[in-house]
Design an enzyme around this catalytic site. Structure first.
Site, PDB file in Angstrom:
ATOM      1  N   LYS A   1      -6.337  12.077  30.823  1.00  0.00           N
ATOM      2  CA  LYS A   1      -6.575  11.011  31.566  1.00  0.00           C
ATOM      3  C   LYS A   1      -8.117  11.014  31.767  1.00  0.00           C
ATOM      4  O   LYS A   1      -8.698  12.182  32.119  1.00  0.00           O
ATOM      5  CB  LYS A   1      -5.848  11.218  32.988  1.00  0.00           C
ATOM      6  CG  LYS A   1      -6.528  10.089  34.023  1.00  0.00           C
ATOM      7  CD  LYS A   1      -7.403  10.539  34.899  1.00  0.00           C
ATOM      8  CE  LYS A   1      -7.367  12.026  35.580  1.00  0.00           C
ATOM      9  NZ  LYS A   1      -8.556  12.193  36.336  1.00  0.00           N
TER      10      LYS A   1
ATOM     11  N   PRO B   1      -8.719  21.566  28.314  1.00  0.00           N
ATOM     12  CA  PRO B   1      -8.818  22.769  29.300  1.00  0.00           C
ATOM     13  C   PRO B   1      -8.226  22.229  30.577  1.00  0.00           C
ATOM     14  O   PRO B   1      -8.174  21.192  30.913  1.00  0.00           O
ATOM     15  CB  PRO B   1     -10.542  22.449  29.089  1.00  0.00           C
ATOM     16  CG  PRO B   1     -10.628  21.184  28.261  1.00  0.00           C
ATOM     17  CD  PRO B   1      -9.494  20.646  27.884  1.00  0.00           C
ATOM     18  N   VAL B   2      -8.239  23.432  31.521  1.00  0.00           N
ATOM     19  CA  VAL B   2      -7.633  23.152  32.692  1.00  0.00           C
ATOM     20  C   VAL B   2      -8.773  23.274  33.566  1.00  0.00           C
ATOM     21  O   VAL B   2     -10.041  23.544  33.580  1.00  0.00           O
ATOM     22  CB  VAL B   2      -6.821  24.606  33.063  1.00  0.00           C
ATOM     23  CG1 VAL B   2      -6.428  24.663  34.383  1.00  0.00           C
ATOM     24  CG2 VAL B   2      -5.765  24.712  32.149  1.00  0.00           C
ATOM     25  N   ALA B   3      -8.585  22.501  34.893  1.00  0.00           N
ATOM     26  CA  ALA B   3      -9.678  22.322  35.809  1.00  0.00           C
ATOM     27  C   ALA B   3     -10.788  21.521  35.140  1.00  0.00           C
ATOM     28  O   ALA B   3     -12.016  21.842  35.287  1.00  0.00           O
ATOM     29  CB  ALA B   3      -9.988  23.576  36.378  1.00  0.00           C
TER      30      ALA B   3
ATOM     31  N   GLY C   1      -2.675  18.896  33.717  1.00  0.00           N
ATOM     32  CA  GLY C   1      -1.263  19.201  34.298  1.00  0.00           C
ATOM     33  C   GLY C   1      -0.752  17.856  34.888  1.00  0.00           C
ATOM     34  O   GLY C   1       0.647  17.779  34.373  1.00  0.00           O
TER      35      GLY C   1
ATOM     36  N   ASP D   1      -1.807  12.184  40.837  1.00  0.00           N
ATOM     37  CA  ASP D   1      -2.151  11.283  39.763  1.00  0.00           C
ATOM     38  C   ASP D   1      -0.970  11.172  38.761  1.00  0.00           C
ATOM     39  O   ASP D   1      -0.861  10.553  37.730  1.00  0.00           O
ATOM     40  CB  ASP D   1      -3.143  12.126  38.643  1.00  0.00           C
ATOM     41  CG  ASP D   1      -4.584  11.925  39.262  1.00  0.00           C
ATOM     42  OD1 ASP D   1      -4.627  11.114  40.368  1.00  0.00           O
ATOM     43  OD2 ASP D   1      -5.413  12.351  38.736  1.00  0.00           O
TER      44      ASP D   1
END
EC number: 2.7.1.148
Length: 270
Positions: free
Chosen positions: A10, A91-93, A99, A130
């Site tokens: 997104k 990648p996370v954050a 997520g 989201d």
């Protein structure tokens, strides 16, 4: 039975923060868009629900039994156990809704196999603001905390996208906390192109104050002469859009040569 889905990355083509609410959340107006690339999920029937995480960013998910994929499975009743393998490519954050996109992909797999209950939007919203947007993964305007959906003319489908992240995680909460609280006005009206061109990301400066390398990423993208470039969500991922896939690929090669440690992904807008 084997089910396969992509958890589409997104991006926010514009993100206007209007006010802080008494409940601690923020009123937003955003133009959601989705890239035809992201995490990959494969589900197979088995004796009980299980989640296995692989991929470059698997290590960032410290408890695969309590991640959002497992919670999405629990949110929907299904007659079979499902063993889900999540290939964590995003990648996370990172401002890409990774997520939420993973949860949205679970809902799409369940819809294909079993159908969804009438209240699936409410169930998905409980997993994150989201998530309802990521179930459909189609361009639209989000309002409220992002859960209110307004259709928009998508005249950007197929545009080439380059995503770049400096491999620095940036949590959403501190970025919103660093926002100065000034309402700089509503989202522009018109087609997606008009909104993207005339809109802004109100979280860009707060994010840069916490993670200065974001400014370097944006500067590097601007040097590739994109149609537009901006930070996505609360960062630290930035994106550039191109009318021509060849130009995008040349930009990706240039940035990879100059900053080989930065993560990047290419795709097209859905």
């Amino acid at each position: 039975m084997t089910l396969r889905e992509t958890a589409y990355a997104k991006i926010n083509l514009a993100l206007h923060v209007r006010r802080r609410r008494e409940d601690g959340y923020h009123e937003l107006e955003t133009l959601f868009a989705f890239v035809d690339a992201g995490d990959r999920l494969v589900a197979e029937t088995c004796d009980a629900d299980r989640v296995t995480v692989t991929g470059e960013f698997a290590g960032a998910l410290t408890d695969p039994f309590d991640n959002i994929v497992a919670r999405a499975l629990s949110a929907l009743q299904h007659p079979d156990g499902l063993c889900v393998t999540l290939e964590k490519n995003l990648p996370v954050a990172a401002g890409l809704g990774g997520g939420s996109a993973d949860a949205g992909a679970v809902f799409r797999m369940m819809r294909e196999a079993y159908g969804l209950p009438d209240n699936w939007r409410e169930r998905s919203a409980k997993l994150g603001a989201d998530v309802p947007a990521c179930v459909d993964s189609t361009m639209h305007i989000g309002r409220g905390v992002g859960e209110e959906r307004v259709e928009v003319e998508n005249d950007m489908a197929g545009m080439a996208v380059l995503l770049v992240n400096p491999r620095v995680p940036l949590a959403t909460g501190p970025v919103f906390k660093a926002w100065d609280g000034k309402d700089r006005g509503a989202l522009p009206e018109g087609s997606a192109r008009q909104i993207a061109r005339e809109g802004r990301n109100d979280l860009r400066l707060p994010a840069i104050s916490l993670c200065p390398i974001i400014a370097d990423v944006l500067d590097a993208l601007d040097q590739t002469d994109p149609w537009m470039s901006e930070m996505s969500g609360s960062g630290a991922t930035c994106f550039a859009l191109y009318e021509d896939i060849g130009q995008r690929d040349r930009a990706a090669e240039t940035i990879a040569r100059l900053e080989p440690e930065w993560w990047q992904m290419v795709g097209q807008l859905r």
